[in-house]
Enzyme design. Structure first.
Site, PDB file in Angstrom:
ATOM      1  N   ALA A 127      72.915  86.079  65.632  1.00 21.62           N
ATOM      2  CA  ALA A 127      74.299  85.824  65.212  1.00 21.62           C
ATOM      3  C   ALA A 127      74.803  86.947  64.305  1.00 21.62           C
ATOM      4  CB  ALA A 127      74.405  84.458  64.565  1.00 21.62           C
ATOM      5  N   CYS A 128      75.403  86.601  63.179  1.00 25.89           N
ATOM      6  CA  CYS A 128      76.028  87.614  62.321  1.00 25.89           C
ATOM      7  C   CYS A 128      75.024  88.559  61.665  1.00 25.89           C
ATOM      8  CB  CYS A 128      76.874  86.933  61.248  1.00 25.89           C
ATOM      9  SG  CYS A 128      78.337  86.110  61.907  1.00 25.89           S
ATOM     10  N   SER A 129      73.755  88.234  61.714  1.00 21.11           N
ATOM     11  CA  SER A 129      72.728  89.111  61.145  1.00 21.11           C
ATOM     12  C   SER A 129      72.115  90.052  62.184  1.00 21.11           C
ATOM     13  CB  SER A 129      71.612  88.278  60.496  1.00 21.11           C
ATOM     14  OG  SER A 129      72.101  87.510  59.427  1.00 21.11           O
TER      15      SER A 129
END
Length: 374
Positions: free
Chosen positions: A155-157
């Site tokens: 995801a966002c990481s």
């Protein structure tokens, strides 16, 4: 053991922009249509009426002024409310590969290198256009890179996890260099009809070239250390997947096949996790707050970044110490911290230290400590 270094970055930015004013006008037109179509149920109390959005609400909640998208016509049509992207044939480059190609070529140019200098491609993004073949392999093919490629999703990481994977392979000597690319078509998995989140995301693609420091052709950022962590949570979720059609009525209500979050819980739970993660990483590397010249944080929300910056530095960040780009780009998932790094790192001086950090669904958090050379 070899020393990994970031030698070049690139950013692909779509041409189309949606301002908050445009977004609010379209959303409120949708609200009028919805409330009119459901007037009887709303009047009887069986269905709540939808509320208007506003520019003031959006900016106060997020710090976002606008966002770049691949297609604004569908998003701003109150009868559609999602991007309209042409269906491509299997013989054409995919949308994600095309975006990533642009960013990758810019990263290579910035580093003074060509595709012949690259051994691996990692495509790391919050949502991938297809399950297989890997988008990364398609990008590898378009660039004519010899070696290997694979997709990954945290995801966002995703960007910082991808950087750690590339840096570890370089340290071990299995490769000399890698491109970590982050094509994010967030507009396609955002529910534009949800007042609580319709303003959050934008589209972009970023690329980071990571090489052995000894192979750098110019100034570079040595990757001093990386650190990743995850802790399972359902508070940010997307239930889209290939098993969906196998379940009774699985596609009858598609709301949870787009981005969903419990914003208050995310804010309450993620911020301490990120602040503690960065503090622990710095302590492991014997880095004091006074040693940090810059923080390039995930661009999700200005209030979140301000909180983290104050926790890490022990004071309010000075202008330029913690650059934000979300006012222009909005949340671009994994790409946000890399956009900030790409746009606000050239002025760093030899020997100065900074930290890249991304965080989000999972929960997940990744941090990369870098030092400028040259």
């Amino acid at each position: 053991m070899y020393t990994p270094a970031i030698t070049g970055t690139g950013v692909f930015t779509p041409e189309q922009v949606i301002t908050n004013a445009e977004l609010v006008e379209a959303f409120n037109a949708y609200v009028d249509i919805y409330n009119a179509e459901n007037a009887e149920k709303i009047a009887s109390g069986d269905l709540p009426a939808k509320e208007y959005s506003s520019e003031d609400f959006i900016f106060k909640a997020s710090g976002i002024n606008q966002r770049y998208v691949l297609d604004k016509t569908g998003i701003l049509d109150p009868h559609v409310m999602h991007p309209l992207l042409r269906q491509r044939s299997d013989d054409e480059p995919s949308q994600m590969a095309e975006m990533a190609l642009d960013a990758a070529q810019k990263a290579l140019k910035a580093a003074g290198k060509t595709a012949k200098d690259v051994d691996a491609v990692i495509c790391a993004a919050s949502n991938l256009e297809r399950a297989y073949p890997a988008v990364a392999i398609e990008i590898q093919d378009l660039l004519e890179i010899n070696g290997f490629a694979f997709d990954m999703n945290v995801a966002c990481s995703s960007a910082t996890f991808g950087i750690q994977a590339a840096a570890d392979m370089i340290r071990a000597g299995s490769i000399r260099s890698a491109l970590v690319v982050n094509p994010e078509i967030c507009s396609a998995h955002l529910e534009w009809r949800d007042r609580d989140c319709h303003f959050i995301f934008g589209d972009v693609a970023t690329a980071t070239l990571i090489e052995r420091a000894e192979d750098a052709s110019g100034p570079y950022f040595e990757i001093k250390s990386t650190r990743c962590a995850t802790d399972f949570s359902n508070n940010i979720r997307n239930n889209n997947g290939f098993l969906r059609r196998s379940r009774p009525d699985g596609v009858a209500d598609r709301r949870d096949m787009q981005f969903m979050q419990n914003g208050r819980k995310v804010f309450k739970e993620v911020l301490p996790m990120v602040a503690d993660h960065i503090a622990g990483h710095m302590a492991e590397e014997h880095i004091e707050a006074s040693d940090l010249k810059r923080l390039w944080l995930h661009q999700a929300n200005k209030s979140m970044n301000d909180f983290i910056g104050k926790k890490v530095l022990g004071r309010n960040p000075e202008p330029g110490e913690q650059p934000n780009i979300l006012q222009d780009y909005a949340n671009t998932s994994s790409a946000g911290s890399i956009i900030a790094f790409s746009k606000y790192s050239d002025d760093m001086k030899d020997g100065e230290t900074g930290l890249i950090c991304s965080f989000g669904a999972g929960y997940s958090v990744g941090s990369v400590i870098v030092q400028k050379h040259g």
